[in-house]
Scaffold this motif. Structure first.
Motif, PDB file in Angstrom:
ATOM      1  N   LEU A  72       0.825  -1.201   0.000  1.00 41.92           N
ATOM      2  CA  LEU A  72       0.000   0.000   0.000  1.00 41.92           C
ATOM      3  C   LEU A  72       0.860   1.252   0.000  1.00 41.92           C
ATOM      4  O   LEU A  72       1.954   1.280   0.575  1.00 41.92           O
ATOM      5  CB  LEU A  72      -0.893   0.038   1.247  1.00 41.92           C
ATOM      6  N   ARG A  73       0.332   2.301  -0.607  1.00 40.96           N
ATOM      7  CA  ARG A  73       0.999   3.609  -0.609  1.00 40.96           C
ATOM      8  C   ARG A  73      -0.102   4.656  -0.708  1.00 40.96           C
ATOM      9  O   ARG A  73      -0.925   4.590  -1.614  1.00 40.96           O
ATOM     10  CB  ARG A  73       1.971   3.690  -1.787  1.00 40.96           C
ATOM     11  N   ARG A  74      -0.106   5.603   0.220  1.00 47.24           N
ATOM     12  CA  ARG A  74      -1.123   6.654   0.217  1.00 47.24           C
ATOM     13  C   ARG A  74      -2.539   6.068   0.145  1.00 47.24           C
ATOM     14  O   ARG A  74      -3.419   6.602  -0.544  1.00 47.24           O
ATOM     15  CB  ARG A  74      -0.892   7.642  -0.935  1.00 47.24           C
ATOM     16  N   GLY A  75      -2.718   4.941   0.815  1.00 44.80           N
ATOM     17  CA  GLY A  75      -4.053   4.359   0.921  1.00 44.80           C
ATOM     18  C   GLY A  75      -4.521   3.599  -0.308  1.00 44.80           C
ATOM     19  O   GLY A  75      -5.644   3.100  -0.336  1.00 44.80           O
ATOM     20  N   VAL A  76      -3.685   3.510  -1.321  1.00 41.96           N
ATOM     21  CA  VAL A  76      -4.057   2.740  -2.515  1.00 41.96           C
ATOM     22  C   VAL A  76      -2.964   1.676  -2.754  1.00 41.96           C
ATOM     23  O   VAL A  76      -1.885   1.769  -2.191  1.00 41.96           O
ATOM     24  CB  VAL A  76      -4.191   3.648  -3.770  1.00 41.96           C
ATOM     25  N   PRO A  77      -3.252   0.690  -3.592  1.00 38.09           N
ATOM     26  CA  PRO A  77      -2.224  -0.315  -3.865  1.00 38.09           C
ATOM     27  C   PRO A  77      -0.971   0.332  -4.451  1.00 38.09           C
ATOM     28  O   PRO A  77      -1.065   1.298  -5.224  1.00 38.09           O
ATOM     29  CB  PRO A  77      -2.891  -1.232  -4.894  1.00 38.09           C
ATOM     30  N   ALA A  78       0.195  -0.173  -4.064  1.00 36.98           N
ATOM     31  CA  ALA A  78       1.442   0.292  -4.674  1.00 36.98           C
ATOM     32  C   ALA A  78       1.384   0.023  -6.184  1.00 36.98           C
ATOM     33  O   ALA A  78       0.624  -0.839  -6.629  1.00 36.98           O
ATOM     34  CB  ALA A  78       2.626  -0.438  -4.049  1.00 36.98           C
ATOM     35  N   VAL A  79       2.162   0.770  -6.956  1.00 38.48           N
ATOM     36  CA  VAL A  79       2.068   0.668  -8.423  1.00 38.48           C
ATOM     37  C   VAL A  79       2.343  -0.762  -8.901  1.00 38.48           C
ATOM     38  O   VAL A  79       1.660  -1.262  -9.795  1.00 38.48           O
ATOM     39  CB  VAL A  79       3.023   1.668  -9.115  1.00 38.48           C
ATOM     40  N   HIS A  80       3.309  -1.447  -8.276  1.00 42.06           N
ATOM     41  CA  HIS A  80       3.611  -2.813  -8.745  1.00 42.06           C
ATOM     42  C   HIS A  80       2.498  -3.780  -8.354  1.00 42.06           C
ATOM     43  O   HIS A  80       2.454  -4.898  -8.875  1.00 42.06           O
ATOM     44  CB  HIS A  80       4.972  -3.291  -8.237  1.00 42.06           C
ATOM     45  N   ARG A  81       1.593  -3.385  -7.467  1.00 39.45           N
ATOM     46  CA  ARG A  81       0.428  -4.216  -7.149  1.00 39.45           C
ATOM     47  C   ARG A  81      -0.745  -3.847  -8.060  1.00 39.45           C
ATOM     48  O   ARG A  81      -1.431  -4.703  -8.585  1.00 39.45           O
ATOM     49  CB  ARG A  81       0.015  -4.014  -5.692  1.00 39.45           C
ATOM     50  N   GLU A  82      -0.978  -2.551  -8.243  1.00 38.30           N
ATOM     51  CA  GLU A  82      -2.092  -2.090  -9.081  1.00 38.30           C
ATOM     52  C   GLU A  82      -1.839  -2.466 -10.550  1.00 38.30           C
ATOM     53  O   GLU A  82      -2.772  -2.810 -11.272  1.00 38.30           O
ATOM     54  CB  GLU A  82      -2.253  -0.575  -8.943  1.00 38.30           C
ATOM     55  N   TYR A  83      -0.582  -2.339 -10.990  1.00 40.45           N
ATOM     56  CA  TYR A  83      -0.213  -2.725 -12.353  1.00 40.45           C
ATOM     57  C   TYR A  83       0.621  -3.999 -12.237  1.00 40.45           C
ATOM     58  O   TYR A  83       0.107  -5.027 -11.857  1.00 40.45           O
ATOM     59  CB  TYR A  83       0.535  -1.572 -13.039  1.00 40.45           C
ATOM     60  N   ASP A  84       1.901  -3.923 -12.513  1.00 37.28           N
ATOM     61  CA  ASP A  84       2.790  -5.073 -12.342  1.00 37.28           C
ATOM     62  C   ASP A  84       4.211  -4.528 -12.161  1.00 37.28           C
ATOM     63  O   ASP A  84       4.434  -3.325 -12.326  1.00 37.28           O
ATOM     64  CB  ASP A  84       2.706  -6.019 -13.546  1.00 37.28           C
ATOM     65  N   THR A  85       5.140  -5.388 -11.814  1.00 38.18           N
ATOM     66  CA  THR A  85       6.491  -4.917 -11.498  1.00 38.18           C
ATOM     67  C   THR A  85       7.157  -4.263 -12.701  1.00 38.18           C
ATOM     68  O   THR A  85       7.802  -3.217 -12.578  1.00 38.18           O
ATOM     69  CB  THR A  85       7.357  -6.082 -10.976  1.00 38.18           C
ATOM     70  N   GLU A  86       6.991  -4.861 -13.882  1.00 38.26           N
ATOM     71  CA  GLU A  86       7.593  -4.280 -15.090  1.00 38.26           C
ATOM     72  C   GLU A  86       7.117  -2.837 -15.269  1.00 38.26           C
ATOM     73  O   GLU A  86       7.912  -1.929 -15.501  1.00 38.26           O
ATOM     74  CB  GLU A  86       7.190  -5.072 -16.352  1.00 38.26           C
ATOM     75  N   THR A  87       5.796  -2.672 -15.194  1.00 34.47           N
ATOM     76  CA  THR A  87       5.222  -1.339 -15.396  1.00 34.47           C
ATOM     77  C   THR A  87       5.681  -0.388 -14.304  1.00 34.47           C
ATOM     78  O   THR A  87       5.935   0.796 -14.565  1.00 34.47           O
ATOM     79  CB  THR A  87       3.682  -1.428 -15.436  1.00 34.47           C
ATOM     80  N   ALA A  88       5.809  -0.875 -13.081  1.00 36.26           N
ATOM     81  CA  ALA A  88       6.240  -0.015 -11.976  1.00 36.26           C
ATOM     82  C   ALA A  88       7.694   0.431 -12.158  1.00 36.26           C
ATOM     83  O   ALA A  88       8.030   1.598 -11.917  1.00 36.26           O
ATOM     84  CB  ALA A  88       6.066  -0.742 -10.647  1.00 36.26           C
ATOM     85  N   ILE A  89       8.549  -0.481 -12.591  1.00 35.10           N
ATOM     86  CA  ILE A  89       9.945  -0.086 -12.862  1.00 35.10           C
ATOM     87  C   ILE A  89       9.961   1.001 -13.931  1.00 35.10           C
ATOM     88  O   ILE A  89      10.589   2.048 -13.782  1.00 35.10           O
ATOM     89  CB  ILE A  89      10.792  -1.306 -13.306  1.00 35.10           C
TER      90      ILE A  89
END
Lengths: 348, 348
Positions: free
Chosen positions: A113-130
């Protein structure tokens, strides 16, 4: 002024500038193709955040140029030589860098979680988050190039941005190193915090001075303000993790301790003979009870470690504020002093 | 000049500059603290690499300033206005960016090997690999700021670097998008390749022109040279994956096809009615036999897709070389032409 009144004044000052910062983020980092990449890049920025670092940057600009907040046009801000500089771009650039580090840190720490929402690698995927983090990284440089400051000043700003990013990476690497080292001392911890956290506050406070053509003494003083205040901020975070009830904290109180994370408090306790690793011994940090945390915290209190951390944060804030002497006496400078106090007085 | 003689001339030109580039990397990106972070950051750079992009950059500088390689002092290179510029820093910066993208790409693709050694996330760990890439990213900007070019020119160079990085991220995101899309057409693929691969060649060719104060026409022409040649390079990679025996390729021939990766060749075949997904149907891309690959390649040959790709690469190289007209006629320009030819003639 009472602590409560000061807190209200600080939060009002930050809030007053937040909408303008958010609008500027939309202007300087608009949606673009490929859509999914830019959505992911903007996701944490859109999820919220106080915009504390942009507020510090804008307040420093106001203080330097002696401009009232009500009159401040951040996109065409008076520099100290009759020119105009878009200091808002610098504020956006710093927030974009902050957001990039959050996205990559969450991957590294596998936080959900980050700022009350899923972290980017959770909401999208690790590739997209990188990739989202990498995109924000270069965008921050593109945005820093848009201030319209004279070329030499812009180059200094870009140099500061690049060095700040390098330091953040070094600080994060040290933090990871510390997890497997048994011999970390408090001074090393403070150096790590300077690199990982404080340099971004230092950049926020320094950039207006660079862009608006302040003298070297002012630039250096503002850098030191940012470093000291940033260090105090991190130390206060460490204190709050132990002293604020879980429901206010939004996560298990004492989680740093349960995860055997090194903080200035645990390092001080170790230096004073406490077996910190044995204080809270649970397989899962979520399993510790409040009573166990309270007993552990009492041990840290008894040996003076929490007081040591609070005193240290207070000293750092006092040092930081003293550096603001280089600024003209005005309301913005007063707010910067209050922000320093607020960072160690805040409850969470 | 025969193809073989041309290849020898190109490889000699690249090799001639490689040691100087490697020495400059050591100078501009020295070991530092934290040691593990800098070791990981330098790991792929130390593992090898032809230094093709730095060679293009240095050759472009030589061509522009009409300097013989034997006399070239890249750290104090004559600009077009009697000044001196450290073009080597720009070459290092570009190679550092290339290295950052390789480290993060290998995490995203979960590739095990790079330049014959374990990928950084395998040799170290994913956290360290993310951070190593992030460190190289800011270091590339720090290094680009060291050329000593006039401030306006340096700003243009930094802008080019930042935009190039943004484009590389966009290209990589498009490449990932393409995997799940059924309607990608060849033109989109070319746009993706421009962003993901070609812009870094374009930056390598453009940066000396920016830093040495060439005119806008020259800057634009060199950018186009880089884009066309970079696109041709990627297309040739796609062709080689299908046509070069596994033992020469260093990996299974036809692996792109087995992994159902979209390339200009498969897109052309699809546009001409071939069921590309059905061409090689193995659960594990490693399980396909050479005979199966040969049959699939024959189908692609029959429908003209491999010829189409080869012709396209050839056209792009011809277009790219034509843009070199803006350079004085000299040996360095001749080498840049040969490099363009080499990129589509090379066996692997």
């Amino acid at each position: 002024m009472s602590q409560e009144a000061r807190e209200q004044a600080v939060l009002a000052a930050v809030r007053e500038r937040r909408q303008q910062v958010n609008d500027a983020i939309d202007e300087d980092l608009p949606m673009a193709e490929p859509e999914r990449l830019y959505e992911a890049s903007r996701y944490i920025l859109e999820a919220g955040g106080k915009r504390l670092r942009p507020a510090v940057l804008l307040l420093t600009a106001e203080a330097l140029s002696d401009v009232d907040a009500a009159d401040a046009e951040y996109r065409a801000f008076p520099d100290l030589n009759d020119g105009e500089v878009d200091v808002m771009s610098a504020a956006v650039s710093i927030e974009v860098i902050q957001s990039f580090t959050l996205i990559h840190d969450d991957i590294m720490d596998d936080d959900d979680l980050r700022r009350g929402v899923p972290a980017v690698h959770r909401e999208y995927d690790t590739e997209t988050a990188i990739l989202a983090g990498d995109t924000l990284y270069s965008k921050a440089f593109e945005i820093m190039l848009q201030t319209g400051a004279p070329p030499e000043r812009t180059l200094r700003a870009v140099q500061t941005l690049a060095e700040t990013c390098t330091h953040i990476c070094e600080g994060q690497a040290l933090d990871i190193d510390f997890e497997t080292r048994g011999d970390v001392v408090t001074d090393e911890y403070l150096d790590m915090v300077e690199l990982k956290t404080a340099v971004l506050y230092a950049a926020a406070a320094t950039l207006p001075a660079l862009l608006l053509s302040a003298d070297e003494e002012t630039i250096e003083a503002l850098y030191n303000y940012g470093v000291k205040v940033g260090q105090a901020f991190q130390i206060q975070d460490d204190v709050l993790d132990l002293t604020v009830p879980s429901e206010e904290l939004g996560k298990q109180r004492g989680s740093d301790l349960a995860e055997h994370k090194k903080t200035i408090i645990t390092l001080h306790a170790e230096e004073h003979g406490v077996d910190v690793e044995g204080l809270l011994d649970a397989d899962d940090p979520e399993d510790v009870t409040d009573a166990e945390v309270e007993a552990a915290v009492q041990r840290l209190r008894d040996v003076g470690s929490i007081q040591y951390a609070s005193d240290l944060a207070e000293d750092l804030v006092a040092e930081g504020k003293a550096h603001l002497d280089v600024l003209p006496e005005n309301e913005a400078r007063h707010r910067l002093e209050q922000i320093a106090d607020y960072l160690i007085e805040r409850g969470y």
